[in-house]
Design a protein around this motif. Structure first.
Motif, PDB file in Angstrom:
ATOM      1  N   ARG A  54      -1.385   6.898   5.547  1.00  0.00           N
ATOM      2  CA  ARG A  54      -1.347   5.502   5.987  1.00  0.00           C
ATOM      3  C   ARG A  54      -0.062   5.144   6.698  1.00  0.00           C
ATOM      4  N   VAL A  83       3.186  -0.288   9.239  1.00  0.00           N
ATOM      5  CA  VAL A  83       1.865   0.127   8.790  1.00  0.00           C
ATOM      6  C   VAL A  83       0.877  -0.320   9.862  1.00  0.00           C
ATOM      7  N   ASP A 118      -5.062   0.857  10.963  1.00  0.00           N
ATOM      8  CA  ASP A 118      -5.414   1.406   9.653  1.00  0.00           C
ATOM      9  C   ASP A 118      -5.496   0.319   8.589  1.00  0.00           C
ATOM     10  N   ASP A 147       0.811  -1.203   0.000  1.00  0.00           N
ATOM     11  CA  ASP A 147       0.000   0.000   0.000  1.00  0.00           C
ATOM     12  C   ASP A 147       0.852   1.264   0.000  1.00  0.00           C
ATOM     13  N   THR A 163      -3.159  10.447   0.263  1.00  0.00           N
ATOM     14  CA  THR A 163      -3.603   9.109   0.674  1.00  0.00           C
ATOM     15  C   THR A 163      -2.436   8.287   1.213  1.00  0.00           C
TER      16      THR A 163
END
Length: 327
Positions: free
Chosen positions: A36, A227, A231, A6, A32
């Motif tokens: 993250r 990460v 989320d 991602d 975006t």
């Protein structure tokens, strides 16, 4: 370990083209990504792979020198010169107790005096060069510093647009900024021995400034990013790798500036792997900050999400550097 799929690769070409729709789409993708994990990769930045390879090749000549020779250039964290193994433990910046990091660094940075002696004594120290031993190092590194500053300011303009601000929202604070380049050498076990429990090439941490531009090599003992599972992330994952790309992550000051809309990218560099004990990697890490004593205040809602107390950038950064110093 899964890869952080991602974390996108973003081409700066459409942003630089001047086309309004393309620029807006690029800015939206950046928003975006940084919301993250605080990381993204950029291509189209204009710094060739050959340029980066030359910096590595010449820097390796320095790291290959005898220990006694390198010791003549030894400095503490924040200085200009050689940081030997054991000088830093980056995990301490976030309160994670780890053994010292398994790396050596050659460190240079902003050296044009501001005229304020107290500021110049630490933040704009003269760079030191091993001209007698590695005469080519000064020229290639100074060229790389100039290129990285141009890329960093362009990235800051893109970040400002991603937040819906005027493009000079950040660069109005980079007329005379502080910045540092660490050429990090991560030797194999034949040099550093067996890692201690909990020891990394660089311990888990977030960077401290506005943006970091990283040119790295891929390996088993390489970069991982965090990460957050909250989320939808997977925790620690291997950072994606694209040979032509620079890895970009935002630091603590930028996260505060955005009111935690964006995450300060938490990351670490794994120790040498038993599967590749002789692996030898080198990273070029450019830390960009802002003008000394910039007041960093959170953008208000709806852009910002947390109203942090304003901080003096210089005071904040110095406290973080002190925290990671060993001894």
């Amino acid at each position: 370990m899964p890869e952080a799929t991602d974390i996108p690769v973003i081409d700066l070409g459409p942003w630089l083209s001047g086309d309004g729709a393309a620029r807006a789409a690029t800015a939206a993708a950046v928003d975006t990504a940084l919301s993250r994990a605080g990381f993204l990769l950029i291509t189209g930045h204009g710094v060739s792979r050959e340029t980066r390879a030359v910096v590595r090749r010449v820097a390796r000549e320095f790291f290959a020198l005898p220990a006694g020779t390198k010791e003549r250039y030894a400095v503490s964290v924040g200085g200009r010169g050689w940081l030997g193994r054991g000088a830093e433990a980056n995990g301490y910046s976030e309160g994670t107790a780890t053994p010292p990091d398994l790396k050596e660094s050659w460190t240079v940075g902003a050296d044009r005096p501001s005229g304020d002696p107290a500021t110049d004594a630490f933040w704009f120290q003269p760079n030191v060069w091993p001209d007698a031993e590695v005469p080519a190092l000064r020229e290639v590194v100074e060229g790389y510093l100039a290129a990285m500053r141009e890329v960093a300011d362009e990235v800051l303009r893109l970040l400002a647009a991603a937040l819906g601000q005027a493009e000079d929202f950040f660069t109005r604070h980079t007329a005379h900024p502080t910045y540092t380049l660490n050429v990090n050498w991560y030797p194999g076990m034949d040099v550093v021995g067996e890692p201690e429990p909990g020891q990394f090439r660089i311990g888990p941490h977030t960077d401290f400034g506005t943006v970091t531009l990283l040119d790295r090599q891929h390996g088993k003992g390489g970069l991982q990013v965090y990460v957050d599972p909250a989320d939808g992330g997977s925790g620690w994952v291997d950072a994606p790798y694209e040979p032509s790309a620079l890895t970009v992550n935002i630091g603590d000051l930028m996260a505060r500036w955005t009111g935690d809309r964006w995450r300060s990218g938490r990351h670490r560099v794994l120790p040498p792997s038993p599967d590749a004990p002789a692996e030898d990697l080198m990273s070029l890490v450019y830390f960009y900050e802002c003008d000394p004593h910039t007041t960093v205040a959170s953008l208000p809602a709806p852009v910002g999400r947390v109203a942090h107390d304003p901080v003096d950038s210089t005071v904040y950064l110095k406290a973080k550097l002190d925290a990671i110093s060993v001894g």
